[in-house]
Design an enzyme around this catalytic site. Structure first.
Site, PDB file in Angstrom:
ATOM      1  N   THR A 101       1.040  -1.336   0.120  1.00 19.70           N
ATOM      2  CA  THR A 101      -0.200   0.596   0.183  1.00 19.70           C
ATOM      3  C   THR A 101       0.802   1.499   0.078  1.00 19.70           C
ATOM      4  O   THR A 101       1.976   1.435   0.397  1.00 19.70           O
ATOM      5  CB  THR A 101      -1.031   0.086   1.583  1.00 19.70           C
ATOM      6  OG1 THR A 101      -1.945   1.209   1.371  1.00 19.70           O
ATOM      7  CG2 THR A 101       0.302  -0.208   2.776  1.00 19.70           C
ATOM      8  N   TYR A 136      -2.247   0.335  11.296  1.00 21.64           N
ATOM      9  CA  TYR A 136      -2.393  -0.812   9.085  1.00 21.64           C
ATOM     10  C   TYR A 136      -1.450  -0.071   8.601  1.00 21.64           C
ATOM     11  O   TYR A 136      -0.371  -1.110   7.926  1.00 21.64           O
ATOM     12  CB  TYR A 136      -3.836   0.099   8.763  1.00 21.64           C
ATOM     13  CG  TYR A 136      -3.527  -0.193   7.639  1.00 21.64           C
ATOM     14  CD1 TYR A 136      -4.538  -1.314   6.805  1.00 21.64           C
ATOM     15  CD2 TYR A 136      -3.436   0.557   6.208  1.00 21.64           C
ATOM     16  CE1 TYR A 136      -4.127  -1.846   5.600  1.00 21.64           C
ATOM     17  CE2 TYR A 136      -3.523   0.721   5.219  1.00 21.64           C
ATOM     18  CZ  TYR A 136      -4.104  -1.022   4.644  1.00 21.64           C
ATOM     19  OH  TYR A 136      -4.230  -1.489   3.064  1.00 21.64           O
TER      20      TYR A 136
END
Length: 354
Positions: free
Chosen positions: A128, A167
């Site tokens: 990501t 995250y």
């Protein structure tokens, strides 16, 4: 070629599976079906390909990984994981287990299955842009939206990593493990640091998949909130363009092994939250009300990729510009209205009948 897709019933996974099958490749899906949209996507795929191979399992369970890896694969596309910053703050333990531990267990399962790394499948990890949480370049308002102070080509792979939020930490740790397993053990591994993927079969929710969420909410007249000023910018990448990048990597194993690539729409395919709402207003020919709330932890005001390295190594580039992609997304919503309404209602949302 023969591919394994972990998280194969997810938004990206099911689109990649369809794309791979169209290109004549064999696909095995691996998914725990925990996410609410996964059963919908699996039924859709099985309707397209009744002979599709599916293994229900979890990347955190060694026995499931050993079982699915008994058969040989040319590439493993590791897409399984927890996908939202907000969820990671509410439940950091599950976020760590799913992203960091699950990826580590998969790497170990592949390493043990293939003592000779030359025989191992390419393992591609869906990382990501959040691994670049705090960017070194400044930000400025330009042309009514946030932009980099002095980075016109976007963020390259030379940018320092900065993990923010649980995250960001779990995905960043997994990203680095994937790259190191090539360095330390010789496994052919590659990390794709993905930026704002969107497309059909994305049952968007407020905390993840903002392009699809805004489109779904606008079509079903659900409330939309800007967290921050609405001038935040991302580069948008159509999911089929991403699947083509996966295929390009699978055929360039020696080139990509041990590397990381920024994979997004790039500078040409940028869009702000406000610009997307204006586009949806024009397409739907009506007002779309938006409320506002404070910015959330881990939200970058601007991010877009420099995709030059991927373009050179993979002979790949984004092809679907955002307005065309949004039109395709709205077409899918129109075609799948009953299925999407059922999903939203199961999530406890009251959808507009018209």
């Amino acid at each position: 070629m023969r591919f394994l897709i972990t998280g194969g019933a997810g938004f990206i996974g099911c689109n990649a599976a369809r794309r791979f099958r169209e290109r004549g490749h064999e696909v095995v899906l691996f998914d725990n079906l925990v996410r609410a949209a996964a059963p919908y996507n699996l039924r859709w795929l099985q309707g397209l390909s009744p002979d599709l191979s599916f293994f229900q399992g979890d990347v955190t369970r060694d026995e499931d990984l050993r079982a699915v890896l008994k058969e040989p694969f040319d590439a493993v596309f590791h897409l399984a994981g927890q996908v939202a910053v907000t969820t990671s703050i509410l439940d950091p333990v599950s976020d760590y287990d799913s992203n960091a531990l699950g990826t580590f267990r998969l790497l170990e399962a592949v390493r043990r299955r293939y003592p000779d790394p030359a025989r191992a499948p390419l393992l591609l990890y869906a990382s990501t842009n959040k691994v670049y949480g705090h960017l070194s370049c400044g930000e400025t308002l330009r042309d009514g939206r946030w932009d980099f102070q002095d980075l016109p080509g976007g963020v390259s792979e030379q940018e320092s990593l900065s993990f923010e939020s649980p995250y960001g930490c779990s995905k960043g740790a997994a990203d680095q493990y994937v790259i190191d397993y090539h360095r330390s053990f010789g496994l052919p591994t590659v990390s794709f640091r993905q930026s704002c993927i969107y497309g059909p079969r994305q049952f968007g929710e407020e905390d993840q998949g903002w392009v699809a969420w805004f489109a779904l909410a606008a079509c079903f007249r659900l409330p939309i909130t800007f967290y921050g000023d609405g001038l935040q910018v991302r580069d948008l990448l159509w999911v089929e363009d991403l699947a083509d990048a996966y295929l390009a990597a699978a055929t360039r194993r020696e080139t990509v092994a041990g590397k990381a690539y920024n994979i997004g729409g790039g500078p040409a395919f940028r869009m702000s939250l406000t610009e997307l709402i204006e586009l949806l207003r024009n397409r739907l020919d009506r007002d779309i009300p938006v409320s506002r709330a404070p910015a959330r932890l881990g939200d970058q005001r601007v991010f877009y990729c420099d995709v030059g390295k991927a373009s050179r190594d993979l002979d790949w580039r984004p092809t679907v510009e955002p307005s065309a992609g949004v039109d395709r997304l709205l077409a899918w919503i129109g075609e799948s209205r009953a299925e999407i309404a059922d999903f939203l209602q199961r999530k406890g949302l009251a959808v507009h009948a018209g």
